[in-house]
Design a protein around this motif. Structure first.
Motif, PDB file in Angstrom:
ATOM      1  N   ARG A 219       6.610  15.262  -3.706  1.00 53.66           N
ATOM      2  CA  ARG A 219       7.941  14.666  -3.801  1.00 53.66           C
ATOM      3  C   ARG A 219       8.385  14.130  -2.443  1.00 53.66           C
ATOM      4  O   ARG A 219       8.872  12.999  -2.341  1.00 53.66           O
ATOM      5  CB  ARG A 219       8.941  15.705  -4.310  1.00 53.66           C
ATOM      6  CG  ARG A 219      10.316  15.126  -4.583  1.00 53.66           C
ATOM      7  CD  ARG A 219      11.280  16.189  -5.048  1.00 53.66           C
ATOM      8  NE  ARG A 219      10.815  16.804  -6.290  1.00 53.66           N
ATOM      9  CZ  ARG A 219      11.119  18.037  -6.652  1.00 53.66           C
ATOM     10  NH1 ARG A 219      11.872  18.793  -5.890  1.00 53.66           N
ATOM     11  NH2 ARG A 219      10.677  18.515  -7.785  1.00 53.66           N
ATOM     12  N   MET A 220       8.216  14.901  -1.397  1.00 52.32           N
ATOM     13  CA  MET A 220       8.650  14.487  -0.059  1.00 52.32           C
ATOM     14  C   MET A 220       7.850  13.279   0.432  1.00 52.32           C
ATOM     15  O   MET A 220       8.424  12.290   0.884  1.00 52.32           O
ATOM     16  CB  MET A 220       8.490  15.652   0.917  1.00 52.32           C
ATOM     17  CG  MET A 220       8.979  15.342   2.312  1.00 52.32           C
ATOM     18  SD  MET A 220      10.744  15.035   2.382  1.00 52.32           S
ATOM     19  CE  MET A 220      11.355  16.647   2.022  1.00 52.32           C
ATOM     20  N   ILE A 221       6.528  13.351   0.324  1.00 55.97           N
ATOM     21  CA  ILE A 221       5.689  12.261   0.812  1.00 55.97           C
ATOM     22  C   ILE A 221       5.873  11.008  -0.046  1.00 55.97           C
ATOM     23  O   ILE A 221       5.935   9.894   0.480  1.00 55.97           O
ATOM     24  CB  ILE A 221       4.208  12.691   0.851  1.00 55.97           C
ATOM     25  CG1 ILE A 221       4.029  13.836   1.855  1.00 55.97           C
ATOM     26  CG2 ILE A 221       3.310  11.529   1.226  1.00 55.97           C
ATOM     27  CD1 ILE A 221       2.683  14.522   1.770  1.00 55.97           C
ATOM     28  N   GLY A 222       5.995  11.177  -1.342  1.00 55.26           N
ATOM     29  CA  GLY A 222       6.184  10.029  -2.233  1.00 55.26           C
ATOM     30  C   GLY A 222       7.477   9.296  -1.965  1.00 55.26           C
ATOM     31  O   GLY A 222       7.498   8.060  -1.882  1.00 55.26           O
ATOM     32  N   ILE A 223       8.559  10.034  -1.811  1.00 55.19           N
ATOM     33  CA  ILE A 223       9.850   9.398  -1.544  1.00 55.19           C
ATOM     34  C   ILE A 223       9.853   8.735  -0.169  1.00 55.19           C
ATOM     35  O   ILE A 223      10.361   7.618  -0.005  1.00 55.19           O
ATOM     36  CB  ILE A 223      10.988  10.425  -1.684  1.00 55.19           C
ATOM     37  CG1 ILE A 223      11.164  10.794  -3.154  1.00 55.19           C
ATOM     38  CG2 ILE A 223      12.293   9.887  -1.116  1.00 55.19           C
ATOM     39  CD1 ILE A 223      12.117  11.928  -3.399  1.00 55.19           C
TER      40      ILE A 223
ATOM     41  N   ALA B  62       8.120   1.708   2.431  1.00 55.41           N
ATOM     42  CA  ALA B  62       7.728   0.432   1.837  1.00 55.41           C
ATOM     43  C   ALA B  62       8.926  -0.503   1.708  1.00 55.41           C
ATOM     44  O   ALA B  62       8.831  -1.693   2.028  1.00 55.41           O
ATOM     45  CB  ALA B  62       7.087   0.660   0.471  1.00 55.41           C
ATOM     46  N   ALA B  63      10.054   0.022   1.256  1.00 58.25           N
ATOM     47  CA  ALA B  63      11.253  -0.809   1.112  1.00 58.25           C
ATOM     48  C   ALA B  63      11.728  -1.311   2.466  1.00 58.25           C
ATOM     49  O   ALA B  63      12.085  -2.485   2.619  1.00 58.25           O
ATOM     50  CB  ALA B  63      12.355  -0.007   0.415  1.00 58.25           C
ATOM     51  N   SER B  64      11.734  -0.437   3.447  1.00 61.85           N
ATOM     52  CA  SER B  64      12.170  -0.821   4.783  1.00 61.85           C
ATOM     53  C   SER B  64      11.230  -1.855   5.402  1.00 61.85           C
ATOM     54  O   SER B  64      11.676  -2.840   6.011  1.00 61.85           O
ATOM     55  CB  SER B  64      12.238   0.429   5.667  1.00 61.85           C
ATOM     56  OG  SER B  64      12.555   0.094   6.981  1.00 61.85           O
ATOM     57  N   LEU B  65       9.937  -1.650   5.256  1.00 59.80           N
ATOM     58  CA  LEU B  65       8.961  -2.580   5.821  1.00 59.80           C
ATOM     59  C   LEU B  65       9.008  -3.929   5.110  1.00 59.80           C
ATOM     60  O   LEU B  65       8.896  -4.974   5.753  1.00 59.80           O
ATOM     61  CB  LEU B  65       7.565  -1.980   5.736  1.00 59.80           C
ATOM     62  CG  LEU B  65       6.467  -2.664   6.526  1.00 59.80           C
ATOM     63  CD1 LEU B  65       6.825  -2.733   8.008  1.00 59.80           C
ATOM     64  CD2 LEU B  65       5.159  -1.924   6.360  1.00 59.80           C
ATOM     65  N   ALA B  66       9.193  -3.927   3.803  1.00 56.18           N
ATOM     66  CA  ALA B  66       9.299  -5.188   3.070  1.00 56.18           C
ATOM     67  C   ALA B  66      10.549  -5.958   3.481  1.00 56.18           C
ATOM     68  O   ALA B  66      10.519  -7.188   3.625  1.00 56.18           O
ATOM     69  CB  ALA B  66       9.308  -4.922   1.565  1.00 56.18           C
TER      70      ALA B  66
ATOM     71  N   LEU C 188       7.847   5.476  -0.388  1.00 56.47           N
ATOM     72  CA  LEU C 188       8.604   4.410  -1.042  1.00 56.47           C
ATOM     73  C   LEU C 188       9.723   3.884  -0.140  1.00 56.47           C
ATOM     74  O   LEU C 188       9.975   2.676  -0.092  1.00 56.47           O
ATOM     75  CB  LEU C 188       9.180   4.901  -2.368  1.00 56.47           C
ATOM     76  CG  LEU C 188       8.175   5.104  -3.489  1.00 56.47           C
ATOM     77  CD1 LEU C 188       8.870   5.655  -4.730  1.00 56.47           C
ATOM     78  CD2 LEU C 188       7.462   3.806  -3.812  1.00 56.47           C
ATOM     79  N   ALA C 189      10.375   4.777   0.574  1.00 57.05           N
ATOM     80  CA  ALA C 189      11.421   4.340   1.506  1.00 57.05           C
ATOM     81  C   ALA C 189      10.826   3.501   2.638  1.00 57.05           C
ATOM     82  O   ALA C 189      11.397   2.475   3.042  1.00 57.05           O
ATOM     83  CB  ALA C 189      12.152   5.550   2.077  1.00 57.05           C
TER      84      ALA C 189
ATOM     85  N   VAL D 169       0.837  -1.203   0.000  1.00 64.15           N
ATOM     86  CA  VAL D 169       0.000   0.000   0.000  1.00 64.15           C
ATOM     87  C   VAL D 169       0.873   1.254   0.000  1.00 64.15           C
ATOM     88  O   VAL D 169       0.616   2.209  -0.754  1.00 64.15           O
ATOM     89  CB  VAL D 169      -0.969  -0.007   1.198  1.00 64.15           C
ATOM     90  CG1 VAL D 169      -1.663   1.333   1.360  1.00 64.15           C
ATOM     91  CG2 VAL D 169      -1.989  -1.125   1.053  1.00 64.15           C
ATOM     92  N   LEU D 170       1.913   1.257   0.824  1.00 60.93           N
ATOM     93  CA  LEU D 170       2.821   2.412   0.856  1.00 60.93           C
ATOM     94  C   LEU D 170       3.501   2.616  -0.492  1.00 60.93           C
ATOM     95  O   LEU D 170       3.651   3.756  -0.959  1.00 60.93           O
ATOM     96  CB  LEU D 170       3.881   2.222   1.938  1.00 60.93           C
ATOM     97  CG  LEU D 170       3.455   2.468   3.371  1.00 60.93           C
ATOM     98  CD1 LEU D 170       4.585   2.081   4.329  1.00 60.93           C
ATOM     99  CD2 LEU D 170       3.053   3.904   3.575  1.00 60.93           C
ATOM    100  N   ALA D 171       3.901   1.531  -1.137  1.00 62.89           N
ATOM    101  CA  ALA D 171       4.549   1.641  -2.445  1.00 62.89           C
ATOM    102  C   ALA D 171       3.579   2.200  -3.488  1.00 62.89           C
ATOM    103  O   ALA D 171       3.970   3.043  -4.313  1.00 62.89           O
ATOM    104  CB  ALA D 171       5.082   0.283  -2.881  1.00 62.89           C
ATOM    105  N   LEU D 172       2.340   1.750  -3.462  1.00 66.03           N
ATOM    106  CA  LEU D 172       1.349   2.266  -4.420  1.00 66.03           C
ATOM    107  C   LEU D 172       1.070   3.749  -4.201  1.00 66.03           C
ATOM    108  O   LEU D 172       1.006   4.526  -5.163  1.00 66.03           O
ATOM    109  CB  LEU D 172       0.054   1.466  -4.320  1.00 66.03           C
ATOM    110  CG  LEU D 172       0.098   0.045  -4.865  1.00 66.03           C
ATOM    111  CD1 LEU D 172      -1.214  -0.677  -4.572  1.00 66.03           C
ATOM    112  CD2 LEU D 172       0.368   0.054  -6.357  1.00 66.03           C
ATOM    113  N   VAL D 173       0.919   4.147  -2.955  1.00 66.65           N
ATOM    114  CA  VAL D 173       0.654   5.557  -2.650  1.00 66.65           C
ATOM    115  C   VAL D 173       1.850   6.418  -3.040  1.00 66.65           C
ATOM    116  O   VAL D 173       1.702   7.475  -3.669  1.00 66.65           O
ATOM    117  CB  VAL D 173       0.291   5.735  -1.160  1.00 66.65           C
ATOM    118  CG1 VAL D 173       0.275   7.200  -0.767  1.00 66.65           C
ATOM    119  CG2 VAL D 173      -1.045   5.089  -0.855  1.00 66.65           C
ATOM    120  N   GLY D 174       3.045   5.971  -2.672  1.00 67.75           N
ATOM    121  CA  GLY D 174       4.247   6.733  -3.012  1.00 67.75           C
ATOM    122  C   GLY D 174       4.441   6.849  -4.513  1.00 67.75           C
ATOM    123  O   GLY D 174       4.770   7.928  -5.035  1.00 67.75           O
ATOM    124  N   GLY D 175       4.232   5.744  -5.219  1.00 62.16           N
ATOM    125  CA  GLY D 175       4.361   5.778  -6.673  1.00 62.16           C
ATOM    126  C   GLY D 175       3.332   6.685  -7.323  1.00 62.16           C
ATOM    127  O   GLY D 175       3.642   7.424  -8.264  1.00 62.16           O
TER     128      GLY D 175
END
Length: 76
Positions: A49-53, A59-63, A56-57, A24-30
């Protein structure tokens, strides 16, 4: 390991929930970063830009954490 029962009786483990939230975080950020392709005000560009990055960060950390939790929860 903590588990949660679903309505149909299935079991969802903690790492599965973490993967879902990461998705979900990756989809929202993207989506926020893709929204930057349209003309926006300076404030929206900064916020998207700030919220999207950060999404995504997160999402990567949680994954990565979910993958580690799943690997550690499997008996050798």
């Amino acid at each position: 390991m903590p588990t949660h029962r679903t309505r149909n009786g299935g079991i969802v483990t903690g790492w599965a929930i973490m993967y879902i939230v990461a998705g979900v975080l990756a989809l929202v950020g993207g989506a926020l970063l893709l929204a930057l392709t349209r003309p926006q005000s300076a404030g929206k560009v900064y916020a998207y830009r700030m919220i999207g990055i950060m999404a995504l960060a997160g999402a990567a950390s949680l994954a990565a954490s979910a993958a580690a939790l799943k690997a550690w929860s499997i008996a050798p």
